[in-house]
Design a protein around this motif. Structure first.
Motif, mmCIF file in Angstrom:
data_model
loop_
_atom_site.group_PDB
_atom_site.id
_atom_site.type_symbol
_atom_site.label_atom_id
_atom_site.label_comp_id
_atom_site.label_asym_id
_atom_site.label_seq_id
_atom_site.Cartn_x
_atom_site.Cartn_y
_atom_site.Cartn_z
ATOM 1 N N ILE A 171 16.674 8.481 2.014
ATOM 2 C CA ILE A 171 15.833 8.491 3.338
ATOM 3 C C ILE A 171 14.921 9.711 3.069
ATOM 4 O O ILE A 171 15.363 10.688 2.766
ATOM 5 N N GLY A 172 13.565 9.851 3.463
ATOM 6 C CA GLY A 172 12.755 10.758 3.213
ATOM 7 C C GLY A 172 11.410 10.085 2.747
ATOM 8 O O GLY A 172 11.366 8.995 2.535
ATOM 9 N N CYS A 173 10.564 11.249 2.739
ATOM 10 C CA CYS A 173 9.238 10.718 1.823
ATOM 11 C C CYS A 173 9.279 10.074 0.406
ATOM 12 O O CYS A 173 8.820 8.926 0.414
ATOM 13 N N SER A 174 10.207 10.695 -0.223
ATOM 14 C CA SER A 174 10.154 10.559 -1.705
ATOM 15 C C SER A 174 11.047 8.930 -1.581
ATOM 16 O O SER A 174 10.592 8.336 -2.436
ATOM 17 N N SER A 175 11.903 8.711 -0.667
ATOM 18 C CA SER A 175 12.666 7.537 -0.682
ATOM 19 C C SER A 175 12.163 6.147 -0.487
ATOM 20 O O SER A 175 12.526 4.995 -0.576
ATOM 21 N N ARG A 176 10.657 6.416 -0.021
ATOM 22 C CA ARG A 176 9.806 5.076 0.137
ATOM 23 C C ARG A 176 9.501 4.426 -1.243
ATOM 24 O O ARG A 176 8.834 3.428 -1.205
ATOM 25 N N PHE A 177 9.808 5.351 -2.305
ATOM 26 C CA PHE A 177 9.385 5.216 -3.654
ATOM 27 C C PHE A 177 9.760 3.528 -4.266
ATOM 28 O O PHE A 177 8.827 3.029 -4.756
ATOM 29 N N PRO A 178 10.795 3.173 -3.901
ATOM 30 C CA PRO A 178 10.897 1.750 -4.365
ATOM 31 C C PRO A 178 10.033 0.698 -3.817
ATOM 32 O O PRO A 178 9.885 -0.280 -4.557
ATOM 33 N N TYR A 179 9.646 0.827 -2.810
ATOM 34 C CA TYR A 179 8.620 -0.096 -2.133
ATOM 35 C C TYR A 179 7.395 -0.272 -2.894
ATOM 36 O O TYR A 179 6.554 -1.111 -2.917
ATOM 37 N N TYR A 180 7.089 0.725 -3.755
ATOM 38 C CA TYR A 180 5.909 0.738 -4.835
ATOM 39 C C TYR A 180 6.070 0.405 -5.848
ATOM 40 O O TYR A 180 5.224 0.131 -6.817
ATOM 41 N N MET A 181 7.299 -0.068 -6.131
ATOM 42 C CA MET A 181 7.711 -0.425 -7.694
ATOM 43 C C MET A 181 8.098 -1.959 -7.657
ATOM 44 O O MET A 181 8.732 -2.207 -6.868
ATOM 45 N N ASN A 182 7.287 -2.769 -8.578
ATOM 46 C CA ASN A 182 7.450 -3.993 -8.607
ATOM 47 C C ASN A 182 8.825 -4.470 -9.489
ATOM 48 O O ASN A 182 8.727 -4.931 -10.412
ATOM 49 N N THR A 183 9.891 -3.611 -9.179
ATOM 50 C CA THR A 183 11.038 -3.786 -9.716
ATOM 51 C C THR A 183 12.157 -4.433 -8.626
ATOM 52 O O THR A 183 11.679 -4.259 -7.314
ATOM 53 N N TYR A 184 13.316 -4.578 -8.860
ATOM 54 C CA TYR A 184 14.376 -4.796 -7.665
ATOM 55 C C TYR A 184 14.509 -3.323 -7.070
ATOM 56 O O TYR A 184 14.483 -2.267 -7.866
ATOM 57 N N ASP B 188 0.754 -1.177 0.074
ATOM 58 C CA ASP B 188 -0.050 -0.008 0.037
ATOM 59 C C ASP B 188 0.910 1.279 0.168
ATOM 60 O O ASP B 188 1.962 1.229 0.732
ATOM 61 N N VAL B 189 0.653 2.193 -0.841
ATOM 62 C CA VAL B 189 1.096 3.287 -0.856
ATOM 63 C C VAL B 189 0.561 4.276 0.602
ATOM 64 O O VAL B 189 -0.505 4.459 0.571
ATOM 65 N N ARG B 190 1.903 4.671 1.101
ATOM 66 C CA ARG B 190 1.569 5.436 2.371
ATOM 67 C C ARG B 190 1.702 7.141 2.489
ATOM 68 O O ARG B 190 2.048 7.428 3.672
ATOM 69 N N TRP B 191 1.863 7.516 1.241
ATOM 70 C CA TRP B 191 2.205 9.074 1.067
ATOM 71 C C TRP B 191 0.839 9.708 1.660
ATOM 72 O O TRP B 191 -0.269 9.076 1.415
ATOM 73 N N CYS B 192 0.886 10.992 2.044
ATOM 74 C CA CYS B 192 -0.249 11.694 2.384
ATOM 75 C C CYS B 192 -1.045 11.964 1.103
ATOM 76 O O CYS B 192 -0.726 12.047 0.278
ATOM 77 N N PRO B 193 -2.483 11.726 1.453
ATOM 78 C CA PRO B 193 -3.284 11.977 0.235
ATOM 79 C C PRO B 193 -2.993 13.502 -0.240
ATOM 80 O O PRO B 193 -3.060 14.254 0.615
ATOM 81 N N GLY B 194 -2.860 13.381 -1.705
ATOM 82 C CA GLY B 194 -2.537 14.971 -2.335
ATOM 83 C C GLY B 194 -1.179 15.344 -2.362
ATOM 84 O O GLY B 194 -0.966 15.890 -3.079
ATOM 85 N N CYS B 195 -0.065 14.278 -2.002
ATOM 86 C CA CYS B 195 1.044 14.398 -1.967
ATOM 87 C C CYS B 195 1.547 14.286 -3.524
ATOM 88 O O CYS B 195 0.970 13.706 -4.440
ATOM 89 N N GLY B 196 2.376 15.175 -4.071
ATOM 90 C CA GLY B 196 2.813 15.247 -5.511
ATOM 91 C C GLY B 196 3.799 13.994 -5.577
ATOM 92 O O GLY B 196 3.656 13.617 -7.021
ATOM 93 N N ASP B 197 3.983 13.019 -4.742
ATOM 94 C CA ASP B 197 4.692 11.942 -4.964
ATOM 95 C C ASP B 197 3.975 10.826 -5.835
ATOM 96 O O ASP B 197 4.578 10.195 -6.897
ATOM 97 N N TYR B 198 2.700 10.960 -5.609
ATOM 98 C CA TYR B 198 1.561 10.261 -6.404
ATOM 99 C C TYR B 198 1.687 10.282 -7.815
ATOM 100 O O TYR B 198 1.798 9.405 -8.649
ATOM 101 N N SER B 199 1.855 11.470 -8.288
ATOM 102 C CA SER B 199 1.894 12.045 -9.508
ATOM 103 C C SER B 199 3.145 11.267 -10.355
ATOM 104 O O SER B 199 3.112 10.730 -11.230
ATOM 105 N N ILE B 200 4.418 11.498 -9.642
ATOM 106 C CA ILE B 200 5.549 11.125 -10.069
ATOM 107 C C ILE B 200 5.616 9.426 -10.180
ATOM 108 O O ILE B 200 6.018 8.929 -11.322
#
Lengths: 338, 590
Positions: free
Chosen positions: A54-67, A18-30
């Protein structure tokens, strides 16, 4: 990379987390645009690696089905360099933010760029520390009031694009989270680039720095406050495409077309100019005096680090043959005891 | 001086003597010549029997200037041979070294056989026809001194003349001048009646085989590269230059035809992180440094523990804390190796015991790291790193073999579990990018068992902390029985670790020859500790732990085994002398 055409779609790149960024975060678009662009590249899914700090953006890899590898604060470019050198067949993406990439990890970022390490670095710039709940960041504007700067910050901000240019990055671009089409195009360009590629992405933090880029990105002002760069085209902007950028001496100026100023007077964007001087001037255009340039600011081809390293290894093999354990042990004067 | 010492050592090696060396030089690149701080020395001990240490008290001291004399005269044994370059005993040099009057003339040097030779003058005289500049001619004086020594010990000149010819191939004038200086010194020794005795030492009796001279750093670089050849995995080194570890980087950088990737990173942290990245991508990854560098890498090492990736970390220990004594040896990073990270962060720790042993320990570190999927920290030290010994080159059959298994796509059936463990080793699978169907994410956040997904569950955290600890403890099954030097039980057991092996062996053997009831064991696996250590210690009345620190292993042994271990602790930046070990043994058994 796989020779066969790989047919993948967006869903193939969505992990089961599950993606855990705040609703409305710009990260979703990226995230959405990356998942849209990757299947178009013809690269097998197993050949992508996403490395973050580390940081909000750095959670990104967990949401990608890649290595993927969620590393430690600031070190993603260093770790990703090891990944790329150890397996040059991989397409390696680095996800970082303004705190991660420019503060604690500034050193690694500049060195990855200058080495022309073949990394696709996405710098999510929201001009604030989000994960630690709202301290000012190295890109926050002077005077920024935050929890750690109640009377306003007294730090001059760092500018990612001039820093990248000064670090000899061979591909530098800027885009915004609110323009998915442009964002996707920049991702494609970075993916195709051979060498160090960095994209500064203006990314809105709805909780701690909402609207940080609204002077540039709001629908009402964006045409007048941003300049979309296109290679080989004159620099025109404005709702009515009636304004342009001209160079006078060593200074850029905004001009109104008409009144004796025509398109031919305007600067023509040349992203592959070996001389970075104009890119540097462009990179220092700020609102409200100038429209903010978006697009590929610089893209030049130079041999990438891993290419030169592998060339040296190949040359050594040609000269000395493939090394064997015996060679390691016998490369000195020896004597025999009977 | 380092170069002259190395040449004497090489000649000794080729002649077939056993030897041990102790290079000792200032941290400054060009410390002012003639000052006490600028003294660079090279001690070599050789003989026709097994040599364990660079020698306690040299029989011969060559002092090229007053400062060298001042720093090292007290090392020389009573009535030892003292050769000095009398030309260097000028007023200026004497005052730089803090001498009020010339010790060669004021009668203050007593109890030694003093040979005062005008080395500079004779070197310049011999080279008067050389086209070299005067300054360059004068530099040849070290070869003159070497020539005197080679004569003194009946050594052939050929090893050095051949070396000079290769080294200065492009500068024929230098070749000629250096060889002339060398021969002039040799002939001086031969013709002068100054020396009453000259030494003749027969070749050492050793195990048959082919031998070479090797330093610890050279051996370690070769061990790491050998591990790559054994497993067929590429070797990746991420490193940042630091004394005394840099030579490992230099050595590995010449192994490009082994497809060894060396990456000189922007800092220590990047050295460790790039290696972790390379490990994630499937390489045998190593990062090399010394104590201060390990401190910087600490956070990254925690990441390696959490992500359970194979990684070898090498700490060539030097005098600390902080910049400390960069060129001097010490064993003061054991605590850092064992405990120097945040959180419950268990680390397998190994230590090499001799220069040649570094080769095998490099292989052993990778064998454990890949079998158990964990970081392994290997300790060497400045003395092992730069010291040389004759080393029997192993036959192919004597080189350890091991396999590395990568996770295969079949593992994906039913869903790939990147943290599912092998019950015997508790290792998780090594699934590397580029392998279809095994895409997964790892990172520094706590992992859920089996899936490796992020987990904040309290019970899971405790289970994972205990599992990571249990995994390191499992490594105990890799440790062979300890070798006991001497009787299996008795009054005193000397327990050592790391680079003090030679001194302890020499000291203990001398004590045994005196009939004392003393034995020794030497620990190479420091975490986990050897399984038989506690039982062996129990068979002795007293335990002595000599260490070049304030007692880091001693405290560990006391805490682990509740034994009353006593310490012999030296923190001078220098190795133990065998006599120091002997005296402590005598004191404890007295």
């Amino acid at each position: 990379m796989s020779e066969e055409a790989v047919k993948l779609d967006r869903k193939d790149f969505v992990s089961d987390q599950d993606v855990r960024w705040c609703p409305g975060c710009g990260d979703y678009s990226i995230l959405a645009q990356v998942q849209k662009v990757l299947p178009e590249l013809g690269i097998a899914r197993e050949n992508f690696a996403f490395i973050s700090g580390i940081g909000c953006s750095s959670r990104f890899p967990y949401y990608m089905n890649t290595y993927g590898f969620h590393t430690i604060h600031g070190r993603a470019p260093a770790l990703a360099s090891g990944v790329k050198i150890a397996n040059p067949n991989l397409q390696v993406w680095v996800i970082t933010g303004d705190g991660d990439g420019l503060s604690i990890g500034g050193n690694h970022l500049i060195h990855a760029l200058r080495r022309n390490m073949d990394l696709k670095i996405l710098l999510f710039n929201n001009e604030i520390y989000g994960l630690t709940k709202g301290q000012y960041s190295p890109t926050s504007e002077m005077g920024k009031k935050t929890k750690s700067t109640p009377m306003g910050s007294v730090d001059y901000p760092i500018q990612p694009v001039p820093l990248a240019l000064a670090s000899e990055a061979t591909f530098v671009a800027r885009t915004v989270d609110t323009n998915p089409k442009h964002l996707a195009e920049m991702l494609r360009r970075a993916a195709d680039h051979k060498g160090s590629a960095i994209i500064e992405i203006y990314q809105n933090c709805v909780i701690f720095n909402d609207g940080a880029f609204k002077d540039v990105t709001d629908r009402s002002v964006r045409d007048d406050m941003s300049l979309i760069l296109e290679d080989g085209k004159p620099m025109i902007f404005g709702k009515d495409s009636d304004k342009g950028i001209r160079i006078r001496g060593t200074k850029l100026e905004v001009v109104q077309l008409g009144d004796g100023v025509s398109e031919s007077d305007l600067l023509v964007h040349n992203e592959s100019d070996p001389d970075p001087a104009l890119s540097m001037l462009l990179s220092r255009m700020h609102a409200p005096e100038y429209p903010v340039p978006l697009g590929v600011i610089r893209a030049i081809r130079r041999p990438a680090y891993h290419e030169m390293l592998l060339d040296q290894e190949e040359e050594a093999v040609q000269k000395k043959g493939v090394g064997e354990i015996r060679d390691l042990l016998m490369d000195s004067e020896t004597w025999t005891v009977q | 001086m380092q170069l002259t010492g190395t040449q004497f050592t090489n000649t000794t090696a080729v002649f077939g003597n056993d030897f041990a060396t102790l290079p000792d030089y200032p941290a400054e690149i060009r410390a002012p010549a003639g000052t006490l701080a600028g003294v660079s020395s090279f001690q070599v001990n050789f003989g026709d029997e097994r040599i364990y240490t660079p020698g306690d008290q040299p029989d011969v001291l060559v002092a090229m200037n007053p400062a060298a004399l001042k720093v090292h005269l007290h090392d020389l044994r009573d009535n030892g041979v003292l050769i000095v370059n009398e030309d260097a005993f000028t007023e200026g040099n004497l005052s730089k070294a803090g001498f009020k009057s010339n010790p060669l003339e004021d009668g203050s040097i007593k109890g030694y056989q003093l040979f005062s030779i005008p080395i500079t003058k004779m070197t310049l005289e011999a080279l008067k026809d050389s086209p070299l500049k005067n300054k360059d001619r004068e530099r040849c004086k070290n070869f003159y001194a070497l020539g005197v020594l080679l004569w003194l010990y009946h050594r052939p000149l050929t090893v050095t003349t051949e070396w000079i010819e290769t080294k200065f191939k492009k500068k024929p004038d230098l070749v000629e001048a250096n060889i002339t200086a060398l021969k002039t010194g040799y002939h001086f020794g031969e013709t002068t009646e100054m020396f009453q005795v000259s030494y003749e030492i027969a070749p050492t009796k050793r195990k048959p085989g082919t031998y070479r001279n090797i330093t610890g750093n050279e051996a370690l670089a070769r061990g790491l590269a050998a591990a790559s050849k054994i497993t067929g995995r590429p070797l990746f080194l991420g490193s940042y230059p630091i004394t005394p570890a840099s030579d490992i980087l230099h050595e590995l950088s010449t192994f490009k035809n082994f497809r060894v990737h060396t990456f000189q990173a922007e800092d220590e942290i990047a050295g460790a992180c790039s290696a972790i990245g390379a490990s994630f991508a499937g390489a045998l990854a190593v990062t090399t440094t010394s104590g201060p560098g390990i401190a910087l890498k600490g956070e990254a090492l925690g990441l390696a523990v959490m992500t359970e990736l194979p990684l070898v970390i090498i700490n060539v220990q030097r005098g600390g804390p902080s910049t400390g004594l960069p060129t001097k040896t010490e064993q003061s990073d054991l605590n850092q190796a064992l405990y120097g990270r945040h959180g419950e962060s268990p680390m397998c720790v190994l230590a090499a015991r001799s220069p040649g042993d570094c080769f095998y320990m490099g292989i052993e570190a990778f064998r454990i790291a890949t079998k158990y999927m964990c970081p392994v920290l290997l300790l060497t030290d400045g003395y092992l790193a730069n010291g040389a010994e004759p080393w029997r080159i192993p036959e192919a059959s004597e080189i350890p073999k091991f396999e590395v298994k990568m996770a295969q796509p079949e593992l994906a059936e039913g869903g790939f579990l990147p943290y599912k463990r092998d019950p015997n080793t508790l290792a998780r699978p090594w699934a590397i990018p580029g392998t279809p169907a095994l895409e997964h994410r790892i990172g520094g956040l706590e992992k859920a068992a089996d899936t490796g997904n992020v987990s904040y569950d309290p019970a899971n955290h405790e289970a994972m902390v205990r599992t990571r600890q249990a995994k390191v403890e499992k490594i105990v099954q890799e440790i062979p029985p300890l070798e006991i030097t001497g009787e299996k039980s008795g009054k005193l057991l000397v327990v050592g670790w790391g680079g003090t092996y030679g001194s302890i062996q020499a000291g203990v053997r001398r004590a045994q020859q005196k009939g004392l009831s003393v034995s020794s064991v030497h620990i190479q696996h420091l975490n986990p500790l050897p399984p038989d250590l506690g039982e062996i210690m129990g068979r002795f009345e007293k335990i002595l732990v000599p260490e070049l620190n304030l007692g880091q292993l001693r405290n560990l042994l006391r805490a682990t085994y509740l034994v009353d271990a006593q310490g012999l602790n030296k923190i001078k930046g220098l190795p133990f002398r065998a006599v120091e070990i002997l005296e402590k043994i005598e004191e404890m058994l007295g």
